[in-house]
Design an enzyme around this catalytic site. Structure first.
Site, PDB file in Angstrom:
ATOM      1  N   LYS A  80     -56.279  88.056  20.997  1.00 36.28           N
ATOM      2  CA  LYS A  80     -57.007  88.471  22.195  1.00 36.28           C
ATOM      3  C   LYS A  80     -57.902  89.661  21.953  1.00 36.28           C
ATOM      4  CE  LYS A  80     -56.602  90.182  26.973  1.00 36.28           C
ATOM      5  NZ  LYS A  80     -55.655  90.623  27.881  1.00 36.28           N
ATOM      6  N   LYS A 130     -48.359 101.849  17.094  1.00 35.40           N
ATOM      7  CA  LYS A 130     -49.451 101.157  16.225  1.00 35.40           C
ATOM      8  C   LYS A 130     -50.378 102.425  15.843  1.00 35.40           C
ATOM      9  CE  LYS A 130     -50.105  96.903  19.181  1.00 35.40           C
ATOM     10  NZ  LYS A 130     -51.056  96.191  20.031  1.00 35.40           N
ATOM     11  N   HIS A 181     -19.999  79.585  19.176  1.00 34.05           N
ATOM     12  CA  HIS A 181     -19.149  79.892  18.129  1.00 34.05           C
ATOM     13  C   HIS A 181     -19.495  81.198  17.505  1.00 34.05           C
ATOM     14  CE1 HIS A 181     -17.572  75.852  18.231  1.00 34.05           C
ATOM     15  NE2 HIS A 181     -18.802  75.519  18.656  1.00 34.05           N
ATOM     16  N   GLY A 206     -51.719  88.605  27.182  1.00 34.66           N
ATOM     17  CA  GLY A 206     -51.290  87.865  25.800  1.00 34.66           C
ATOM     18  C   GLY A 206     -49.994  87.037  26.279  1.00 34.66           C
ATOM     19  N   ARG A 207     -49.053  87.606  27.061  1.00 33.00           N
ATOM     20  CA  ARG A 207     -47.821  86.590  27.097  1.00 33.00           C
ATOM     21  C   ARG A 207     -47.957  85.852  28.053  1.00 33.00           C
ATOM     22  NH1 ARG A 207     -47.428  92.278  27.778  1.00 33.00           N
ATOM     23  NH2 ARG A 207     -47.251  93.102  30.080  1.00 33.00           N
ATOM     24  N   GLU A 255     -41.470  92.781  27.766  1.00 33.75           N
ATOM     25  CA  GLU A 255     -42.687  93.692  27.521  1.00 33.75           C
ATOM     26  C   GLU A 255     -43.299  93.699  28.921  1.00 33.75           C
ATOM     27  OE1 GLU A 255     -46.552  91.950  25.273  1.00 33.75           O
ATOM     28  OE2 GLU A 255     -45.395  93.201  23.610  1.00 33.75           O
ATOM     29  N   GLU A 292     -51.303  92.984  12.007  1.00 38.26           N
ATOM     30  CA  GLU A 292     -50.766  91.799  11.332  1.00 38.26           C
ATOM     31  C   GLU A 292     -51.762  90.649  11.304  1.00 38.26           C
ATOM     32  OE1 GLU A 292     -49.676  93.590  14.012  1.00 38.26           O
ATOM     33  OE2 GLU A 292     -47.365  94.052  13.901  1.00 38.26           O
TER      34      GLU A 292
END
Ligand code: F6P
Length: 549
Positions: A213, A509, A391, A274-275, A360, A219
């Protein structure tokens, strides 16, 4: 609730009544509620279907009074009013002064949305049309790589909301994907995913979607630059890189500065968080893989849930109920976590997706007016598909000292035709919610006797929801995701927090930008610039990194 009253949530009559009611039902066991006359009626009353999903919420520590009080709380907190404000395009993301109009992204033609600047639906339709043209061209082989070969590998470079949604949807709906396309996702700055993907890629047939965005994320930009260098090293001339790179961003200038032709930048509005963005051009990778028809079905499923959320009364509204039940445990039982247990590996990536969506969004301790909250907000979201989880950690769910509510998600029609497997899978899913409810009071513990009885006889009375999905289709997955989006919104509305910002992520950041150069050479560390622990970590890392070189 107005913001001037915002610090009073825990003093509202409904909150106070819920606190008392919690004590009232403390010694009551769900088992007894199910054993009482008319118990089948409980299931009938505490189940609901919407947008192709069925929610059975009867295995919760709730009765009619609980729901009456919880819906009263939702009314007191003006949940419906806040929802309508979001729908009207008001700047519900107050700290960033933006609308949050992801519902506009999945509205069908003819249903229009506006933000405070005007119509947004035209832009949505135009951007979907561009995405369709491009996706068809790649899928049909009209769009080719620099050497004329067909695209067979798609690499999505992005992180957080620019990765988790597309990755989860492509994985969940793989049977609907184009068999001739292999999908790759690179998110982390750690080069493991990148290093493992590169040998499987062929520069001539690979298309990279740089998805960010902001087009500034460390990254994503680092991975994109590395891929760029890799193309050049593998015979694709710089002038032809445009055949192998497209961008999804709302900063076309930054994408152009990276070298991506403006005609190949898919933009979207600031009002897409974003999410909440997989429905926007951020879903380009999904459309490339599934094709426009299935992408449209994903949108249609989400829109069906949107319509239900907008129109259904609070007491019969699936996202509202899921949210209120979550609040019941988070705020009145002090449940710290919520486990998500999808009973299909196809939804392996749903828990991480929901981690970002929920944590978030609602991992906040300040209200919309800047006042601190005096109540708990987002739970820790975690989980993995059944039966694997059984398990690993289900022991703790049954007998641990913490109350952990569980959302079971069961798909009734399997994606793959192995009926015996599927029967056993569903049997396990239903058995787990039954065991959490009943505890070890059934035949097993009675037979045990002796010193083992205490170990084998456990309380039960542990809550769960079960969501039934007839089949994991694009439409149903769209509805499922939208259900959780709206659930998170409702909880934020009650807690009076802004689910659409994420200021907490920014600090790390910023600090990272200062530390990175200090790892570039052993002498770059400024003594005293950090706390002693951080300084020591940098020194220790430098001692190893620079010795090896
Ligand atoms: O993790 C923080 C965050 O800002 C998320 O909110 C977002 O989804 C992600 O980084 C990626 O951001 P972008 O799409 O701008 O690269």
């Amino acid at each position: 609730m107005t913001s001037s009253q915002s610090d009073r949530l825990d003093r509202t009559p409904a909150w106070q009544a819920l606190t008392e009611h919690r004590t009232e039902i403390d010694t009551q066991h769900m088992r007894d509620w199910f054993a009482a006359t008319g118990a089948a009626d409980r299931v009938e009353r505490f189940s609901l279907s919407a947008a192709g999903l069925t929610l059975d919420y009867s295995k919760n520590r709730i009765n009619d009074k609980t729901l009456t009080l919880l819906t009263q709380l939702a009314r007191d907190c003006n949940v419906a009013g806040k929802r309508d404000a979001m729908w009207r395009g008001e700047h519900v993301n107050v700290t960033e002064d933006r609308a949050a109009l992801h519902v506009a992204l999945r509205a069908p033609a003819g249903v229009t949305f506006r933000d405070m600047q005007g119509d947004v639906s035209g832009m949505v339709r135009a951007s979907l049309a561009r995405m369709r043209t491009f996706a068809d061209a790649v899928r049909d082989g009209k769009w080719r790589g620099a050497t004329g070969k067909r695209i067979t590998k798609i690499v999505n470079i992005g992180i957080g909301g620019s990765d988790l949604g597309p990755r989860m949807v492509c994985d969940a709906l793989a049977p609907f994907g184009a068999p001739h396309l292999s999908m790759h996702f690179i998110a982390n700055i750690d080069p493991t995913e990148l290093a493992r993907a590169l040998p499987t890629l062929d520069a001539e047939t690979t298309l990279v979607v740089v998805c960010s965005k902001t087009f500034t994320t460390l990254e994503t930009m680092t991975n994109a630059r590395t891929l760029r260098t890799w193309f050049l090293a593998n015979g694709i001339p710089e002038a032809a890189l445009g055949q192998h790179f497209v961008a999804v961003s709302n900063d076309a200038d930054a994408a152009a500065a990276f070298g991506i032709d403006r005609d190949h930048v898919f933009e979207f509005g600031e009002w897409v968080g974003g999410r909440y963005s997989l429905w926007s051009p951020v879903g380009l990778t999904i459309m490339l893989y599934l094709g426009p028809k299935h992408f449209d079905a994903l949108l249609a499923g989400a829109h069906a849930m949107d319509t239900h959320f907008r129109d259904a009364p609070l007491h019969a509204n699936m996202p509202v109920l899921l949210a209120l039940i979550g609040i019941w445990y988070r705020n009145f039982f002090d449940a710290q976590t919520l486990s998500i247990a999808p009973y299909t590996d196809a939804l392996l990536r749903l828990p991480p997706y929901l981690q970002q969506l929920d944590m978030e969004s609602n991992g906040k301790s300040v209200q919309t007016d800047g006042e601190p909250v005096a109540w708990q907000t987002a739970p820790v979201i975690w989980g993995q598909p059944g039966t694997n989880g059984q398990h690993a950690y289900f022991q703790m769910l049954h007998q641990g000292t913490s109350l952990v509510p569980v959302d079971f998600i069961a798909v009734l029609e399997p994606q793959y035709p192995f009926p015996e497997h599927h029967r056993k899978l569903l049997a396990n899913c239903f058995a787990q919610s039954e065991a959490l409810l009943q505890g070890g009071s059934m035949a097993t513990s009675a037979q045990a006797g002796g010193p083992l009885a205490a170990q084998r006889c456990f309380e039960g009375n542990r809550p769960s929801n079960t969501l039934l999905i007839d089949a994991l289709t694009p439409e149903r997955l769209g509805a499922l995701i939208a259900l959780y989006e709206h659930k998170v919104f409702v909880q934020a509305a009650v807690w009076n927090i802004n689910p659409f910002d994420q200021w907490g992520v920014e600090l790390g950041k910023t600090l990272c930008r200062a530390i990175e150069p200090e790892l570039a050479s052993p002498d770059a560390l400024t003594p005293g610039a950090h706390d002693a622990s951080t300084e020591s970590l940098i020194r220790r890392a430098n001692a190893v990194i620079h010795k090896r070189r």
